[in-house]
Scaffold this active site. Structure first.
Site, PDB file in Angstrom:
ATOM      1  N   ASP A  70       0.811  -1.215   0.000  1.00 53.68           N
ATOM      2  CA  ASP A  70       0.000   0.000   0.000  1.00 53.68           C
ATOM      3  C   ASP A  70       0.845   1.267   0.000  1.00 53.68           C
ATOM      4  O   ASP A  70       2.063   1.221   0.193  1.00 53.68           O
ATOM      5  CB  ASP A  70      -0.957  -0.006   1.209  1.00 53.68           C
ATOM      6  CG  ASP A  70      -0.262  -0.373   2.516  1.00 53.68           C
ATOM      7  OD1 ASP A  70       0.979  -0.342   2.575  1.00 53.68           O
ATOM      8  OD2 ASP A  70      -0.971  -0.697   3.486  1.00 53.68           O
ATOM      9  N   ASP A 127      -7.484  -2.942  14.623  1.00 51.71           N
ATOM     10  CA  ASP A 127      -8.862  -3.347  14.304  1.00 51.71           C
ATOM     11  C   ASP A 127      -8.899  -4.536  13.351  1.00 51.71           C
ATOM     12  O   ASP A 127      -9.949  -4.883  12.819  1.00 51.71           O
ATOM     13  CB  ASP A 127      -9.632  -2.161  13.693  1.00 51.71           C
ATOM     14  CG  ASP A 127      -8.916  -1.588  12.477  1.00 51.71           C
ATOM     15  OD1 ASP A 127      -7.921  -2.185  12.010  1.00 51.71           O
ATOM     16  OD2 ASP A 127      -9.349  -0.531  11.985  1.00 51.71           O
ATOM     17  N   HIS A 179      -7.164  -4.786  10.433  1.00 50.42           N
ATOM     18  CA  HIS A 179      -6.974  -4.534   8.996  1.00 50.42           C
ATOM     19  C   HIS A 179      -5.638  -5.081   8.516  1.00 50.42           C
ATOM     20  O   HIS A 179      -4.677  -5.188   9.281  1.00 50.42           O
ATOM     21  CB  HIS A 179      -7.164  -3.052   8.648  1.00 50.42           C
ATOM     22  CG  HIS A 179      -6.069  -2.119   9.052  1.00 50.42           C
ATOM     23  ND1 HIS A 179      -6.193  -1.185  10.060  1.00 50.42           N
ATOM     24  CD2 HIS A 179      -4.818  -1.946   8.568  1.00 50.42           C
ATOM     25  CE1 HIS A 179      -5.081  -0.494  10.176  1.00 50.42           C
ATOM     26  NE2 HIS A 179      -4.222  -0.926   9.292  1.00 50.42           N
TER      27      HIS A 179
HETATM   28  C1  GLP Z   1      -0.708   0.496   8.563  1.00 42.86           C
HETATM   29  C2  GLP Z   1      -0.216  -0.301   7.357  1.00 42.86           C
HETATM   30  C3  GLP Z   1      -0.363  -1.784   7.612  1.00 42.86           C
HETATM   31  C4  GLP Z   1       0.287  -2.144   8.928  1.00 42.86           C
HETATM   32  C5  GLP Z   1      -0.395  -1.407  10.054  1.00 42.86           C
HETATM   33  C6  GLP Z   1       0.173  -1.742  11.425  1.00 42.86           C
HETATM   34  O1  GLP Z   1      -2.078   0.576   8.606  1.00 42.86           O
HETATM   35  N1  GLP Z   1      -0.927   0.043   6.173  1.00 42.86           N
HETATM   36  O2  GLP Z   1       0.229  -2.500   6.547  1.00 42.86           O
HETATM   37  O3  GLP Z   1       0.199  -3.538   9.143  1.00 42.86           O
HETATM   38  O4  GLP Z   1      -0.229  -0.021   9.817  1.00 42.86           O
HETATM   39  O5  GLP Z   1       1.375  -1.055  11.596  1.00 42.86           O
HETATM   40  P1  GLP Z   1       2.383  -1.297  12.781  1.00 42.86           P
HETATM   41  O6  GLP Z   1       3.199  -2.471  12.388  1.00 42.86           O
HETATM   42  O7  GLP Z   1       3.205  -0.037  12.836  1.00 42.86           O
HETATM   43  O8  GLP Z   1       1.583  -1.522  14.006  1.00 42.86           O
END
Ligand code: GLP
Length: 263
Positions: free
Chosen positions: A67, A136, A138
């Site tokens: 993304d 959440d 995602h």
């Molecule tokens: C963002 C990214 C995800 C990632 C998430 C959690 O939303 N688009 O790909 O998994 O953050 O990030 P972190 O690893 O910093 O908790």
């Protein structure tokens, strides 16, 4: 879903990096799906170290990132392009033309998304898709309620996701872009293997919902229960709300024992 629980984040990064190294040694033209966020940083550090100390060769590797934000230039200090260059691409011997990241400033987003999907197919599909998880549930930027069959497209980010990412934008939620281009849940599900990473207690509920809860668009990561080759590598804190912790540990111990017997 195979669940590997390590005592610490350091253990998680080691196991995940070893999975990628083993796959790369078997297939020098490995196609990797990559994630951003704080969770995979340690894995990228370990891969860089393997490149520097063992000569792990990335010259034949192709990558596709999950993304990118919409509305900030690729060279913005908080873009995922910059993130990937800083944490991985500039530190290993991967040709820059092999690295694909959704383009935040693309004119004609729909065509861009179609071309991105076509490029994944042309590369032979993703061998290992690295995934973090939002609090959440995602994956990528597929927020709760995303179609479980969705493809690469523009998504509007939830307030919660923008708040979680605000520290990367100087702490101000208003500075976090409102939209992103993300591979869809359906795109992710086509990877041959998914490597879901989570560390820390803040991810414990999301991991329990994803691994043991009902499969629902409310928790996009829960669809990974339908994926034949998903490995979740967790630290104890992220695993702490799972019901079957002891069983997962036994399964993994038995796997290691079998591997040792096979030599
Ligand atoms: C963002 C990214 C995800 C990632 C998430 C959690 O939303 N688009 O790909 O998994 O953050 O990030 P972190 O690893 O910093 O908790």
């Amino acid at each position: 879903m195979e669940i590997i629980i390590q005592p610490t984040y350091a253990g998680l990064t080691e196991v995940a990096a070893e999975i990628i190294r083993d796959a790369l040694l078997k297939k020098p033209s490995l196609v990797l799906g990559l994630a951003t966020g704080s969770t995979p940083i340690g894995v990228y550090e370990a891969l860089v170290q393997m490149h520097q100390t063992e000569g792990l060769d990335f010259s034949g590797v192709t990558t596709f990132n999950l993304d990118e934000y919409v509305g900030i230039p690729s060279d913005h200090s908080y873009s995922y392009h910059t993130f990937m260059e800083t944490h991985l691409f500039n530190l290993i011997n991967i040709p820059s033309e092999n690295c694909h990241i959704p383009q935040s400033t693309a004119v004609g987003h729909a065509e861009f998304c179609e071309r991105y999907e076509a490029a994944i197919v042309a590369a032979g599909g993703i061998d290992i898709q690295v995934l973090g998880i939002g609090k959440d549930g995602h994956i990528g930027f597929n927020e709760p309620s995303s179609s479980l069959g969705s493809r690469t497209r523009i998504k509007t980010l939830t307030r919660r996701t923008r708040e979680a990412n605000a520290p990367h934008f100087g702490g101000t939620v208003d500075a976090v872009p409102k939209m992103a281009i993300t591979m869809g849940v359906g795109t992710i599900m086509e990877a041959k293997q998914c490597l879901l990473l989570a560390g820390g207690e803040s991810k414990a509920e999301a991991i329990a919902n994803a691994a043991e809860g009902p499969i629902t668009a409310e928790v996009p990561a829960s669809v990974l229960q339908m994926h034949p080759q998903t490995v979740a590598v967790l630290d104890e804190a992220a695993a702490s709300q799972l019901k079957r912790i002891d069983y997962y540990k036994e399964v993994y111990a038995n796997k290691l024992e079998l591997l040792a017997q096979e030599g």
